[in-house]
Design a protein around this motif. Structure first.
Motif, PDB file in Angstrom:
ATOM      1  N   ALA B 231     -75.976  18.682 -84.997  1.00  0.00           N
ATOM      2  CA  ALA B 231     -77.315  18.071 -84.977  1.00  0.00           C
ATOM      3  C   ALA B 231     -77.590  17.372 -83.666  1.00  0.00           C
ATOM      4  O   ALA B 231     -78.690  17.445 -83.140  1.00  0.00           O
ATOM      5  N   CYS B 232     -76.602  16.668 -83.153  1.00  0.00           N
ATOM      6  CA  CYS B 232     -76.795  16.001 -81.874  1.00  0.00           C
ATOM      7  C   CYS B 232     -75.485  15.541 -81.274  1.00  0.00           C
ATOM      8  O   CYS B 232     -74.440  15.525 -81.938  1.00  0.00           O
ATOM      9  N   LEU B 233     -75.563  15.201 -80.005  1.00  0.00           N
ATOM     10  CA  LEU B 233     -74.443  14.601 -79.280  1.00  0.00           C
ATOM     11  C   LEU B 233     -74.869  13.189 -78.900  1.00  0.00           C
ATOM     12  O   LEU B 233     -75.936  12.992 -78.325  1.00  0.00           O
ATOM     13  N   MET B 234     -74.018  12.203 -79.237  1.00  0.00           N
ATOM     14  CA  MET B 234     -74.302  10.811 -78.861  1.00  0.00           C
ATOM     15  C   MET B 234     -73.469  10.455 -77.636  1.00  0.00           C
ATOM     16  O   MET B 234     -72.257  10.661 -77.640  1.00  0.00           O
ATOM     17  N   LEU B 235     -74.132   9.919 -76.633  1.00  0.00           N
ATOM     18  CA  LEU B 235     -73.415   9.555 -75.408  1.00  0.00           C
ATOM     19  C   LEU B 235     -73.904   8.206 -74.894  1.00  0.00           C
ATOM     20  O   LEU B 235     -75.051   7.825 -75.124  1.00  0.00           O
ATOM     21  N   THR B 236     -73.024   7.542 -74.152  1.00  0.00           N
ATOM     22  CA  THR B 236     -73.504   6.493 -73.262  1.00  0.00           C
ATOM     23  C   THR B 236     -73.291   7.024 -71.857  1.00  0.00           C
ATOM     24  O   THR B 236     -72.340   7.751 -71.604  1.00  0.00           O
ATOM     25  N   ASN B 237     -74.193   6.681 -70.959  1.00  0.00           N
ATOM     26  CA  ASN B 237     -74.004   7.096 -69.566  1.00  0.00           C
ATOM     27  C   ASN B 237     -74.641   6.048 -68.669  1.00  0.00           C
ATOM     28  O   ASN B 237     -75.861   5.943 -68.634  1.00  0.00           O
ATOM     29  N   PRO B 238     -73.870   5.276 -67.914  1.00  0.00           N
ATOM     30  CA  PRO B 238     -72.430   5.337 -67.797  1.00  0.00           C
ATOM     31  C   PRO B 238     -71.727   5.112 -69.146  1.00  0.00           C
ATOM     32  O   PRO B 238     -72.236   4.416 -69.999  1.00  0.00           O
ATOM     33  N   ASN B 239     -70.556   5.738 -69.253  1.00  0.00           N
ATOM     34  CA  ASN B 239     -69.822   5.706 -70.514  1.00  0.00           C
ATOM     35  C   ASN B 239     -69.033   4.397 -70.658  1.00  0.00           C
ATOM     36  O   ASN B 239     -69.142   3.505 -69.821  1.00  0.00           O
ATOM     37  N   THR B 240     -68.260   4.311 -71.715  1.00  0.00           N
ATOM     38  CA  THR B 240     -67.558   3.050 -71.985  1.00  0.00           C
ATOM     39  C   THR B 240     -66.429   2.791 -70.979  1.00  0.00           C
ATOM     40  O   THR B 240     -65.842   1.722 -70.991  1.00  0.00           O
ATOM     41  N   LEU B 241     -66.139   3.758 -70.108  1.00  0.00           N
ATOM     42  CA  LEU B 241     -65.196   3.499 -69.021  1.00  0.00           C
ATOM     43  C   LEU B 241     -65.923   2.959 -67.790  1.00  0.00           C
ATOM     44  O   LEU B 241     -65.306   2.677 -66.775  1.00  0.00           O
ATOM     45  N   GLY B 242     -67.242   2.860 -67.901  1.00  0.00           N
ATOM     46  CA  GLY B 242     -68.031   2.371 -66.766  1.00  0.00           C
ATOM     47  C   GLY B 242     -68.300   3.453 -65.740  1.00  0.00           C
ATOM     48  O   GLY B 242     -68.632   3.157 -64.594  1.00  0.00           O
ATOM     49  N   LEU B 243     -68.166   4.701 -66.138  1.00  0.00           N
ATOM     50  CA  LEU B 243     -68.327   5.818 -65.193  1.00  0.00           C
ATOM     51  C   LEU B 243     -69.567   6.626 -65.538  1.00  0.00           C
ATOM     52  O   LEU B 243     -69.837   6.897 -66.713  1.00  0.00           O
ATOM     53  N   PHE B 244     -70.286   7.015 -64.507  1.00  0.00           N
ATOM     54  CA  PHE B 244     -71.449   7.872 -64.716  1.00  0.00           C
ATOM     55  C   PHE B 244     -70.962   9.300 -64.806  1.00  0.00           C
ATOM     56  O   PHE B 244     -70.217   9.784 -63.956  1.00  0.00           O
ATOM     57  N   LEU B 400     -51.893  -4.071 -63.504  1.00  0.00           N
ATOM     58  CA  LEU B 400     -53.118  -3.743 -64.263  1.00  0.00           C
ATOM     59  C   LEU B 400     -53.911  -2.663 -63.528  1.00  0.00           C
ATOM     60  O   LEU B 400     -55.015  -2.903 -63.042  1.00  0.00           O
ATOM     61  N   PRO B 401     -53.349  -1.466 -63.421  1.00  0.00           N
ATOM     62  CA  PRO B 401     -54.070  -0.422 -62.683  1.00  0.00           C
ATOM     63  C   PRO B 401     -55.341  -0.021 -63.410  1.00  0.00           C
ATOM     64  O   PRO B 401     -55.452  -0.179 -64.623  1.00  0.00           O
ATOM     65  N   ILE B 402     -56.275   0.474 -62.626  1.00  0.00           N
ATOM     66  CA  ILE B 402     -57.527   0.900 -63.238  1.00  0.00           C
ATOM     67  C   ILE B 402     -57.284   2.187 -64.015  1.00  0.00           C
ATOM     68  O   ILE B 402     -56.510   3.058 -63.595  1.00  0.00           O
ATOM     69  N   GLY B 403     -57.919   2.292 -65.156  1.00  0.00           N
ATOM     70  CA  GLY B 403     -57.711   3.451 -66.022  1.00  0.00           C
ATOM     71  C   GLY B 403     -58.125   4.737 -65.332  1.00  0.00           C
ATOM     72  O   GLY B 403     -57.397   5.729 -65.354  1.00  0.00           O
ATOM     73  N   PHE B 404     -59.306   4.735 -64.710  1.00  0.00           N
ATOM     74  CA  PHE B 404     -59.800   5.920 -64.013  1.00  0.00           C
ATOM     75  C   PHE B 404     -60.198   5.457 -62.616  1.00  0.00           C
ATOM     76  O   PHE B 404     -61.136   4.691 -62.460  1.00  0.00           O
ATOM     77  N   GLU B 411     -69.290  -1.734 -65.115  1.00  0.00           N
ATOM     78  CA  GLU B 411     -68.063  -2.257 -65.715  1.00  0.00           C
ATOM     79  C   GLU B 411     -66.917  -1.317 -65.388  1.00  0.00           C
ATOM     80  O   GLU B 411     -67.124  -0.195 -64.923  1.00  0.00           O
ATOM     81  N   PHE B 412     -65.700  -1.788 -65.650  1.00  0.00           N
ATOM     82  CA  PHE B 412     -64.532  -0.945 -65.390  1.00  0.00           C
ATOM     83  C   PHE B 412     -63.437  -1.317 -66.377  1.00  0.00           C
ATOM     84  O   PHE B 412     -63.477  -2.382 -66.998  1.00  0.00           O
ATOM     85  N   VAL B 413     -62.486  -0.406 -66.509  1.00  0.00           N
ATOM     86  CA  VAL B 413     -61.433  -0.599 -67.504  1.00  0.00           C
ATOM     87  C   VAL B 413     -60.077  -0.580 -66.809  1.00  0.00           C
ATOM     88  O   VAL B 413     -59.753   0.366 -66.082  1.00  0.00           O
ATOM     89  N   LEU B 414     -59.306  -1.641 -67.023  1.00  0.00           N
ATOM     90  CA  LEU B 414     -57.946  -1.702 -66.499  1.00  0.00           C
ATOM     91  C   LEU B 414     -56.971  -1.420 -67.632  1.00  0.00           C
ATOM     92  O   LEU B 414     -57.284  -1.634 -68.800  1.00  0.00           O
ATOM     93  N   SER B 415     -55.783  -0.970 -67.241  1.00  0.00           N
ATOM     94  CA  SER B 415     -54.748  -0.741 -68.236  1.00  0.00           C
ATOM     95  C   SER B 415     -53.644  -1.771 -68.087  1.00  0.00           C
ATOM     96  O   SER B 415     -53.083  -1.948 -66.999  1.00  0.00           O
ATOM     97  N   GLY B 416     -53.333  -2.443 -69.190  1.00  0.00           N
ATOM     98  CA  GLY B 416     -52.232  -3.403 -69.185  1.00  0.00           C
ATOM     99  C   GLY B 416     -50.891  -2.738 -69.455  1.00  0.00           C
ATOM    100  O   GLY B 416     -49.893  -3.433 -69.682  1.00  0.00           O
ATOM    101  N   GLN B 448     -60.153   2.936 -76.675  1.00  0.00           N
ATOM    102  CA  GLN B 448     -58.806   3.129 -77.186  1.00  0.00           C
ATOM    103  C   GLN B 448     -57.978   4.119 -76.370  1.00  0.00           C
ATOM    104  O   GLN B 448     -56.764   4.107 -76.439  1.00  0.00           O
ATOM    105  N   LEU B 449     -58.637   4.977 -75.583  1.00  0.00           N
ATOM    106  CA  LEU B 449     -57.823   5.971 -74.881  1.00  0.00           C
ATOM    107  C   LEU B 449     -57.139   5.401 -73.638  1.00  0.00           C
ATOM    108  O   LEU B 449     -56.287   6.062 -73.062  1.00  0.00           O
ATOM    109  N   VAL B 450     -57.471   4.162 -73.272  1.00  0.00           N
ATOM    110  CA  VAL B 450     -56.734   3.509 -72.188  1.00  0.00           C
ATOM    111  C   VAL B 450     -55.702   2.574 -72.815  1.00  0.00           C
ATOM    112  O   VAL B 450     -56.044   1.725 -73.644  1.00  0.00           O
ATOM    113  N   GLU B 451     -54.440   2.736 -72.402  1.00  0.00           N
ATOM    114  CA  GLU B 451     -53.376   1.925 -72.984  1.00  0.00           C
ATOM    115  C   GLU B 451     -53.595   0.444 -72.648  1.00  0.00           C
ATOM    116  O   GLU B 451     -53.827   0.091 -71.493  1.00  0.00           O
TER     117      GLU B 451
END
Lengths: 472, 515
Positions: B231-244, B400-404, B411-416, B448-451
């Motif tokens: 029926a549809c695709l739900m997205l955020t853009n930039p996504n939850t990793l802060g990336l476009f 705390l390297p950046i996930g991507f 925003e951005f996501v770091l990995s602990g 959740q996909l970033v440790e």
């Protein structure tokens, strides 16, 4: 315009320098050319604070002046007085500006308010489990349906025609997603017809929706109706008006399984419809199916009493598609306003308020019924609102002072929601509607019914000239 | 003095000072109740005080009043003021909570929302007596339409999650109108939890789409899951990793080719206002969080509002009533509520939505203007990249390297992960230690996909000095942890309470004050 950002040109330059860049545009290079906006937004340029204030004041000035003439509109939202301490406390930064309390160590204030709110709502409804609040009354009915479907495994909803039309419509909207049918039960003499309810019930019925007082203002026999529903194994969900629960029997004691309702009347202004909050209470057996946030008591590592968001495993951020709801707000600030108002009224005040409303409402109903051209739509008992039939003139002809060129009287016409009562309207009473205000309404109705009398000059008619409007 | 410097780093349980307030066992307003005390004084009825059971049958009346507290007004004020001091708030300190857009809440907006002709306006007021309010709503619809790049807006949904559900019900109605009944909705594995929860409430099956190595939608996985049953695709853009996601146009084409709609979760709109528009990316339905990008205060967990913007073909299904402008003629109000919408999905809620929120957000849009909104987004992205850079240096860069690893949006996501492995410190420990430095921690364990994820959103209303002091604090905490990780593991120490037993609160729920 600064746009509330502290960044100066030299800040920008230094920060870009640290990133090895020359311009902010370079930060957007991952955005493909073809989806970039190649022009400025077609919006007015930013404006200084005083000009924005003036513009907003100008818009406000084209609404009804709340001081102009008494408001008898209700239908779920009521013009109660909001105590001054509500503003004083809810405008504190510490309550106004935090996010949801995800870090409980620095959110004890908000979490304790939720815990107190849950306690107060359990007391009002007579049901042991309360959440910390939902969006507002009508959509809370949909939350109750989702819970009841999960609890019973059944897919049929029965809805009294006395349930607020907005709640009925919100249920119908959501039912498409829930994959369930809705059957409506009619009113007789202003009350949900128990025989029609018994007829509509079957073994697939998950829940019966009632409202008390119902949309026409009538006090229902919740206990009797609950018994009928339970006989077929259906749950009962009742939308209740918290302001009446100082005097009316609690839904829990009447056998209601889920009690919910619009909370605006507690500490929140009308705000043209929101924001407000809903409360949502149920029996212990439904604890793990509750929608929304719930605060629970616990201790810290030093043994100090504290509060946290409890039972989060029900919620969307953990359970995702298996969550009990997608809701992740508790309308915390509005619920706080409600809690403060309840503490201010206190144990005696809520009872006194209920009694005051019941007496003035009975008075208003008697007075209006005595006018030629008006009669009560039904004889059922009422607390704070009642329905009147206009037999002489159409409801849209009811004008302030009876002046046909004047402003509409602030009463609620039933035609849109309940076309079968197209000649009727609702009158709501709050503690802000004095006896003089009621006389004023009676005068305006009488004048409207006896034909337009174009003598209204902006002053009040009847006995009310000396009565100043109170600010809420 | 920077924000963090007033806290002595390395404060240990032994040296922590307990204020009298902290030592005071939290007591609820119910425990402070004394029979006979009261605050409110109500008017007399002004008429004969008839016994209640003459008005309402006695069996419908209550025997015992509800157990509300009995307290005086000064006690109420003191109680809630003291409680307020047990909250951390945005006006006091930096609040880089990822995905929440904790930007400054202008006080002008509070002032105008309190104007009596707004705040005391009954929602059922005849439209001819509410022209100012309806015009404001109409103008806000137009502004959001322009910002989103979609022609029609409904302001009705109460919050983002209700906007999502409305969008999915619109999808269902749109599909049904085409004679289709698809059963699945795709959401990326990085999606906010409300997405799949809303999908389930709309009666769809949620199907996850994988993320590619650069943080975007995995196109191969998307192709493999796209069919006529979507029926549809739900997205955020930039996504939850802060990336476009640079493939957005291709994604939109793939979804549309299979007869699906594209839904935009506006949680991250603060990155792109005036720079790119969801409508131009191919999205059909967008929800906007007015409490994020448009400065409505979060209130400790609401209120907010979640208006939706939609394309031309989705418009007939929008919730009712809709605010419309009518050609002016005698006796017809210019701005009106349109209930005559036969294809509408119906109401999501009562009345017209959270009008008080609309007032604040409209004042915000007037204050910033089109250019100001663009500057706000640019500032948000600059601040995020600057802080990302600061945290890529020194110990943060190591632990705390950046996930991507690429330039981020707002925003951005770091990995602990490395911190946990090398120092034995979990992201939770770091977050709790950050509290002792006078900052609110970032969002943790999401996506959740970033440790051991830390999701950081610094927003445009923060100064460079604040970002620097936050980066310095992280460095200090990591340096401290190299010497003695136990300190962070026992944190926080300076807060009204210390770590709380959350498991116990759920296992043995105590949800109200005992009677």
């Amino acid at each position: 315009m600064a746009g509330y950002s502290p960044l100066t040109d030299s800040d920008r330059e230094a920060m870009l320098g640290a990133l090895g860049l020359d311009s902010v545009d370079q930060l957007f290079e991952t955005v493909p050319e073809q989806v970039r906006l190649d022009r400025p937004l077609d919006l007015a340029p930013g404006a200084p604070e005083n000009e924005v204030f003036d513009r907003m004041s100008e818009l406000a000035s084209r609404n009804r002046d709340p001081e102009a003439d008494p408001c008898f509109l209700g239908a779920g939202m009521y013009d109660h007085y909001v105590p001054a301490i509500v503003d004083a406390i809810t405008s504190r930064s510490e309550f106004l500006t935090p996010y949801t309390p995800y870090q409980p160590e620095v959110s004890q204030g908000g979490l304790q308010v939720m815990f107190e709110f849950q306690t107060a709502m359990s007391e009002l409804t007579g049901l042991p489990v309360s959440n910390a609040g939902l969006y507002e009354g009508a959509s809370a009915a949909a939350a109750a349906a989702y819970m009841a479907i999960g609890a019973t495994g059944r897919h049929r909803l029965i809805v009294s025609r006395g349930l607020h039309p907005h709640a009925r419509e919100a249920l119908a909207t959501h039912a498409v997603g829930f994959g369930c049918e809705i059957e409506e039960v009619g009113l007789a003499g202003g009350l949900t017809d128990p025989d029609d309810l018994a007829r509509a019930l079957d073994d697939e019925t998950a829940v019966v929706f009632l409202q008390n007082p119902n949309f026409l203002g009538s006090v229902e026999d919740l206990a009797g109706l609950s018994e009928v529903a339970h006989a077929r194994g259906a749950l009962v969900a009742a939308s209740v008006d918290p302001v009446t629960l100082g005097i009316l029997e609690s839904p829990g004691k009447c056998g209601v399984d889920i009690a919910f309702g619009e909370g605006q009347a507690l500490g929140n202004r009308l705000d043209f419809g929101g924001p407000s909050f809903a409360f949502f209470c149920a029996g212990e057996e439904h604890l793990r199916r509750m929608p929304g946030r719930i605060a629970g008591e616990t201790t810290d590592v030093d043994g100090r009493r504290g509060f946290v968001l409890a039972l989060q495993t029900r919620e969307q951020h953990i359970r995702r598609e298996k969550a009990t709801s997608n809701i992740c707000t508790s309308q915390a600030l509005n619920a706080l306003a409600g809690m403060i108002h309840l503490a201010w009224l206190g144990k005696q005040g809520l009872v006194e308020l209920g009694a005051l409303l019941a007496r003035r409402t009975a008075f208003a109903r008697d007075q209006i019924s005595a006018i030629e051209g008006f009669e009560p739509l039904h004889d059922a008992p009422v607390v704070r609102e009642f329905a009147v039939r206009s037999t002489a003139v159409p409801v849209e002809m009811l004008r302030v002072g009876g002046d046909q060129a004047g402003r509409p009287l602030a009463v609620y016409p039933l035609a849109r929601d309940l076309p079968e009562f197209g000649d009727s309207f609702l009158v709501a009473i709050t503690e802000q509607r004095s006896i003089d205000d009621i006389h004023w309404l009676v005068d305006s109705l009488r004048e409207s019914a006896s034909g337009a009398r174009p003598s209204f000059n902006g002053n009040r008619i009847g006995t009310t000239d000396a009565e100043p409007r109170k600010a809420a | 003095m920077t924000e963090g410097s007033e806290v002595v780093p390395g404060t240990t349980p032994e040296t922590a000072l307990e204020t009298p307030q902290q030592a005071d066992r939290a007591r609820t307003i119910f425990e402070k109740s004394v029979p006979g005390r009261r605050a409110a004084r109500l008017a007399e009825a002004g008429i004969e005080e008839r016994p209640l059971d003459e008005l309402i049958p006695a069996d419908l009346l209550r025997d015992e009043p509800p157990g509300l507290p009995e307290v005086s007004e000064p006690e109420i004020v003191r109680h809630y003021n003291r409680l307020s001091r047990r909250n951390f708030d945005l006006d006091t300190g930096f609040y880089p909570l990822g995905s929440c857009t904790m930007k400054y809440n202008p006080r002008l907006n509070e002032r105008v929302a309190a104007l009596p002709s707004f705040s005391r306006l009954h929602p059922a007021t005849n439209p001819e007596d509410a022209q100012g309010a309806l015009e404001l709503m109409f103008l806000l619809q137009e502004a959001l339409s322009e910002i989103c790049g979609l022609p029609h807006v409904s302001l009705q949904p109460s919050a983002g999650s209700q906007g999502e559900l409305a969008g999915l019900l619109l999808t269902r109605a749109w599909q049904a109108d085409k004679g289709r009944n698809p059963t699945k909705v795709l959401t990326p594995d990085t999606a906010h939890g409300t997405n799949p929860a809303s999908v389930a409430m709309a009666g769809y099956e949620a199907v996850k789409v994988a993320t590619n190595p650069s943080g975007g939608v995995d196109l191969d996985d998307l192709r493999s899951k796209l069919d006529g049953d979507v029926a549809c695709l739900m997205l955020t853009n930039p996504n939850t990793l802060g990336l476009f996601d640079p493939n957005i146009s291709e994604i939109a084409g793939l979804v549309h080719d299979e007869g699906g709609l594209l839904y935009y979760d506006g949680a991250n709109l603060n990155a792109i206002m005036g720079l790119a528009r969801p409508g131009d990316m191919g999205f059909d339905i967008v929800h906007v969080n007015l409490h994020k990008s448009f400065s409505q205060p979060h209130g400790g967990g609401g209120p907010g509002a979640g208006p939706i913007a939609v394309s031309e073909t989705v418009e007939p299904f929008l919730p009712r009533p809709q605010v419309v402008r009518r050609p002016g003629s005698a006796g017809v109000p210019e701005f009106d509520l349109d209930f005559d919408r036969p294809k509408s999905i119906g109401r999501m809620r009562g009345f017209q939505g959270n009008f008080g929120v609309f007032v604040r957000s409209f004042a915000y849009i007037l204050s910033l203007g089109g250019d100001g909104l663009r500057e706000a987004s640019e500032g948000a992205v600059l601040n995020a990249n600057y802080l990302r850079k600061r945290l890529s240096e020194g110990r943060a860069g190591r632990y705390l390297p950046i996930g991507f690893d690429q330039p981020c949006m707002h925003e951005f996501v770091l990995s602990g992960g490395p911190m946990k492995k090398e120092l034995g410190l979990k992201t939770l420990d770091l977050a709790k230690r950050i509290l002792d430095f006078g900052f609110h921690p970032p969002t943790v364990y999401f996506p959740q996909l970033v440790e051991e994820a830390l999701m950081i959103e610094p927003v445009e209303t923060e100064s460079r000095e604040t970002l620097d002091s936050f980066a310095d604090a992280i460095e200090q905490i990591l340096e401290e942890a190299e010497r003695d990780p136990e300190i962070a593991m026992g944190a926080p120490y300076t807060t009204p309470v210390r770590r709380l037993d959350e498991v116990g609160a759920t296992r043995n729920p105590v949800l109200r004050e005992a009677a």
